[in-house]
Structure formats: C-alpha cells, structure tokens
Design a protein around this motif. Structure first.
Motif, PDB file in Angstrom:
ATOM      1  N   LEU A  62       8.146   0.660   6.178  1.00 25.39           N
ATOM      2  CA  LEU A  62       8.889   1.912   6.089  1.00 25.39           C
ATOM      3  C   LEU A  62       8.666   2.582   4.732  1.00 25.39           C
ATOM      4  O   LEU A  62       8.362   3.782   4.662  1.00 25.39           O
ATOM      5  CB  LEU A  62      10.384   1.656   6.318  1.00 25.39           C
ATOM      6  N   VAL A  63       8.782   1.805   3.664  1.00 21.73           N
ATOM      7  CA  VAL A  63       8.541   2.354   2.321  1.00 21.73           C
ATOM      8  C   VAL A  63       7.087   2.791   2.188  1.00 21.73           C
ATOM      9  O   VAL A  63       6.796   3.873   1.665  1.00 21.73           O
ATOM     10  CB  VAL A  63       8.921   1.324   1.232  1.00 21.73           C
ATOM     11  N   TYR A  65       5.109   3.827   4.519  1.00 19.07           N
ATOM     12  CA  TYR A  65       4.913   5.036   5.316  1.00 19.07           C
ATOM     13  C   TYR A  65       5.341   6.292   4.544  1.00 19.07           C
ATOM     14  O   TYR A  65       4.582   7.253   4.428  1.00 19.07           O
ATOM     15  CB  TYR A  65       5.684   4.936   6.632  1.00 19.07           C
ATOM     16  N   PHE A  66       6.550   6.277   4.004  1.00 20.96           N
ATOM     17  CA  PHE A  66       7.045   7.468   3.324  1.00 20.96           C
ATOM     18  C   PHE A  66       6.347   7.710   1.986  1.00 20.96           C
ATOM     19  O   PHE A  66       6.012   8.850   1.660  1.00 20.96           O
ATOM     20  CB  PHE A  66       8.564   7.403   3.143  1.00 20.96           C
ATOM     21  N   ILE A  67       6.115   6.670   1.226  1.00 21.70           N
ATOM     22  CA  ILE A  67       5.399   6.827  -0.043  1.00 21.70           C
ATOM     23  C   ILE A  67       3.934   7.175   0.231  1.00 21.70           C
ATOM     24  O   ILE A  67       3.343   7.995  -0.455  1.00 21.70           O
ATOM     25  CB  ILE A  67       5.511   5.543  -0.895  1.00 21.70           C
ATOM     26  N   LYS A  69       2.683   8.880   2.674  1.00 26.53           N
ATOM     27  CA  LYS A  69       2.518  10.290   3.043  1.00 26.53           C
ATOM     28  C   LYS A  69       2.362  11.154   1.798  1.00 26.53           C
ATOM     29  O   LYS A  69       1.480  12.008   1.728  1.00 26.53           O
ATOM     30  CB  LYS A  69       3.715  10.759   3.874  1.00 26.53           C
ATOM     31  N   SER A  70       3.209  10.942   0.808  1.00 30.33           N
ATOM     32  CA  SER A  70       3.106  11.704  -0.438  1.00 30.33           C
ATOM     33  C   SER A  70       1.835  11.350  -1.182  1.00 30.33           C
ATOM     34  O   SER A  70       1.160  12.216  -1.733  1.00 30.33           O
ATOM     35  CB  SER A  70       4.314  11.419  -1.339  1.00 30.33           C
TER      36      SER A  70
END
Length: 173
Positions: A62-63, A65-67, A69-70
């Motif tokens: 999850l971490v 995935y979000f990191i 993307k940036s």
C-alpha cells in the motif's frame, strides 16, 4: 499509472503468497546469516520479496503504491527500480553490519529480515529528500519562480500566516 510499479507489486504479492503458504519456500529464500556467510548472497535480494504475513505484505505494498505513483511522476523507471532495489540491498547490508558488530546482543531476539520495507523506505526517503532539496537548490528570499525538475516545473515560494516560506510546485502545461 506506471505498469512497472504494478508489476513489482504483483510479483512481490505472488512470491509472498507462496512463501506464506509454503514454509519450505520461505526458508529457502529468507535472509539467513549462516546461509549468506556460506555463499548464498542471493538471499540478501530475495528476502525483499518475502513477507511474514498478509498484513505485512498489505501495508508494504500500500505504501509502495502511493509513494510509487508520486515517484514515477518525477523519475524514470530505471531510477525508481535502482532506488528500490538498492534500498533492499542496503537494508540487508546494514543488518549484516549490525549483526557482526553485536553478534550476541542487539539482533538476538529479532525475527530476521524479510519484506520490502527497506526498499519502500528508500523510495520514500529519496522522494522526501528530493522534494525538500530539488537539484540541491537552497531557497532564499529572491528564489521565486525558478524552474527545476525533470519536466521543468515552476517553483513559487510564498509566505504563510506564520511567515514561514512555503514552496508550491506547479507543473508546466
């Protein structure tokens, strides 16, 4: 969305799923000091794809995935993968260093080293460091509207209510 990021998450999830359900597979590829000292250095890398349980796997991915993307918006795929895998290897080497410096103490009760946490944290720390100090720029009062970044983003520096400088990144369109 970067397909490489999704592929990395998918491969890690599949390998971890197999390892969680098959203890022999887990033991074969986990980070084990004795095995690494006897020549199985692949374990320093393979342990980054293993997770102890589904909760460990879920939160790491999850971490990531979000990191990720940036991260993939600012850097190319090669840089992203290099930072991730170097983070896994540096985490393993740091574990080995601490183990060799304190062989009877600090890591004796430790479960061991498995998971993508070192790689995920490397990406997170690299991203934070880049956003705080892009291209090594030191911000002064006269540094407004400078262009930087791989895509030439404009940076606008303003002051907030408490007179602190706030940096706004504005993509060029």
């Amino acid at each position: 969305m970067n397909i490489i990021l999704l592929l990395l998450i998918g491969v890690t999830a599949l390998v971890s799923y197999k390892a969680i359900n098959n203890r022999y597979f887990f033991r074969k590829y986990e980070f084990h000091i004795g095995s690494i000292k006897s020549g199985e250095q692949l374990r320093m890398f393979s342990s980054g794809f293993l997770h102890v349980d589904f909760q460990h796997l879920f939160f790491n991915m999850l971490v990531l995935y979000f990191i990720g993307k940036s991260f993939s918006n600012l850097f190319n795929v090669k840089t992203s993968l290099n930072i991730y895998f170097l983070g896994i290897l540096c985490g393993a080497m740091a574990y080995l260093l601490v183990y060799n410096l304190f062989p009877n103490g600090l890591l004796k009760t430790s479960v061991g080293l498995v998971g993508a946490s070192a790689g995920v944290r490397a990406v997170l720390i690299f991203l934070c460091a880049f956003l705080c100090f892009p291209r090594g720029l030191i911000w002064t009062q006269n540094s407004t509207n400078r262009k930087f970044g791989p895509r030439g983003e404009t940076c606008r520096v303003t002051s907030d209510v408490q007179n602190r400088q706030v940096i706004h990144l504005e993509p060029n369109m």
